[in-house]
Design a protein around this motif. Sequence first.
Motif, PDB file in Angstrom:
ATOM      1  N   SER A  49       9.009   9.312  -5.529  1.00 43.84           N
ATOM      2  CA  SER A  49       8.717   8.626  -6.790  1.00 43.84           C
ATOM      3  C   SER A  49       9.483   7.317  -6.944  1.00 43.84           C
ATOM      4  N   ALA A  50      10.196   6.869  -5.922  1.00 45.37           N
ATOM      5  CA  ALA A  50      10.991   5.642  -6.030  1.00 45.37           C
ATOM      6  C   ALA A  50      10.102   4.436  -6.295  1.00 45.37           C
TER       7      ALA A  50
ATOM      8  N   LEU B 183       0.856  -1.171   0.000  1.00 45.21           N
ATOM      9  CA  LEU B 183       0.000   0.000   0.000  1.00 45.21           C
ATOM     10  C   LEU B 183       0.892   1.221   0.000  1.00 45.21           C
ATOM     11  N   ASN B 184       0.786   2.033  -1.036  1.00 46.97           N
ATOM     12  CA  ASN B 184       1.667   3.189  -1.189  1.00 46.97           C
ATOM     13  C   ASN B 184       1.097   4.382  -0.444  1.00 46.97           C
TER      14      ASN B 184
ATOM     15  N   SER C  99      10.266  10.862   2.059  1.00 44.25           N
ATOM     16  CA  SER C  99       9.060  11.318   1.367  1.00 44.25           C
ATOM     17  C   SER C  99       8.121  10.195   0.958  1.00 44.25           C
ATOM     18  N   GLN C 100       8.438   8.938   1.285  1.00 40.16           N
ATOM     19  CA  GLN C 100       7.555   7.846   0.891  1.00 40.16           C
ATOM     20  C   GLN C 100       7.544   6.769   1.973  1.00 40.16           C
TER      21      GLN C 100
ATOM     22  N   GLY D 266      17.830   2.213  -2.187  1.00 37.66           N
ATOM     23  CA  GLY D 266      17.565   3.264  -1.234  1.00 37.66           C
ATOM     24  C   GLY D 266      16.428   2.993  -0.274  1.00 37.66           C
ATOM     25  N   TRP D 267      15.737   1.852  -0.417  1.00 35.30           N
ATOM     26  CA  TRP D 267      14.657   1.532   0.501  1.00 35.30           C
ATOM     27  C   TRP D 267      15.216   1.031   1.834  1.00 35.30           C
ATOM     28  N   THR D 268      14.569   1.423   2.920  1.00 39.32           N
ATOM     29  CA  THR D 268      14.832   0.836   4.227  1.00 39.32           C
ATOM     30  C   THR D 268      13.564   0.124   4.672  1.00 39.32           C
TER      31      THR D 268
END
Length: 400
Positions: free
Chosen positions: A67-68, A6-7, A110-111, A74-76
């Motif tokens: 926007s990744a 779920l974004n 930001s995400q 770069g995700w944690t």
Amino acid sequence: MKSSTLNLAGIGIWCTAVVAGVVACGGGGGDPGGQGTLRVALTDAPACGFDHVYVTVDKVRVHQSASAGDGEAGWTDLAVTPPRRVDLLALTNGILEELGSVPLAAGHYSQVRLVLADNVTGAATPANAVQPTGGSLVALNTPSGQQSGLKLQAHFEVGSGQLADLVLDFDACKSIVRAGGSGQYNLKPVMSVVPRAASSIQGVVTTTLSLSSTTVAAQQAGATLRSTTPDASGNFSLPFLAPGTYTLVITSEGRATGVVTSVPAGTGTTAVSTAATAITLPTSSMAEVTGTVSASTLSGGSTVTAPVTDATVRAMQAVAGETVEVRSQPADAVLGSYNLRLPTAAPVRAAYAASAPLAFTADSAAAGKYTMQSQAPNRAVLSKPADISSGTGTQVNFGY
């Protein structure tokens, strides 16, 4: 195990320092080369017409870029091991389900994404399921892959040596959507990201109300920011509110709507009522406003009409010059239909004062008169009047 993502990219969050040196959100700098910590918890607003709403959380993902994509670097990930099955309806009145914490490089993020485990065909206990009131447990159809339709900004700052403390507020009432006459339900996630701040609005409603059908919502300009149901003693709490002034809207089956204006929220707790001054509402008959949301297009010289299945219908009411949301419902995921049960009696209104109990007065001119609104992504907001003051229901259809 498969999972559904779920974004949550597109709702701005505010944050305050709870303890000096502990929380850094929304604008602090910190040492961009250092490391902080992200802590995440889950909470819920009330769910309409369900005894249980279960979701199984697999992980929470964060990225500095709004926007990744899924596969980008770069995700944690904050992994919930093993995946945790949570009953959202146990998380009202500020109760939190702690999902854990993870080290996080200092900087701006930001995400945020919440990843749910998928239901396994044939499993005795579905990972994600709902139980309608009086019914049996039904597996919940969850979206798979990235949810491009739900893009909520979650801007927060992590300072070196500091804690970013976030709460994912899952609105089960607006997220569970009936799928026609199939007996199935779809998950259309409606969530927000808020900081774990100390501010709250609390109070007590009388236990003579039908507490299971009672909702207390904190609103601004007719938009519900947080809502909850009272506990068995009538106590309610609306935590994690940004500093400001709110309107409380109290609804309950068989009762007129109650509106409390000018309720402040700051860094502590604002109490609007106590057990000795518990809020009560006048009795009211109820009537239904039903209808459909559809859209017409030209195809081969003919007009083709199809249901709009991603709409939300809101029942708005003007009470002493202020417009509030009395109820809302997502349109049926197959038929585009809705059914809202509303009080016909005059709403009652009181202004909050710290030194005096609430004194409600009826707004007779507003009795049974509503403005129905249809909202859908990438479509205009449509509004139509609905008058049920005679005690009978009415039909209001929306067409795009």
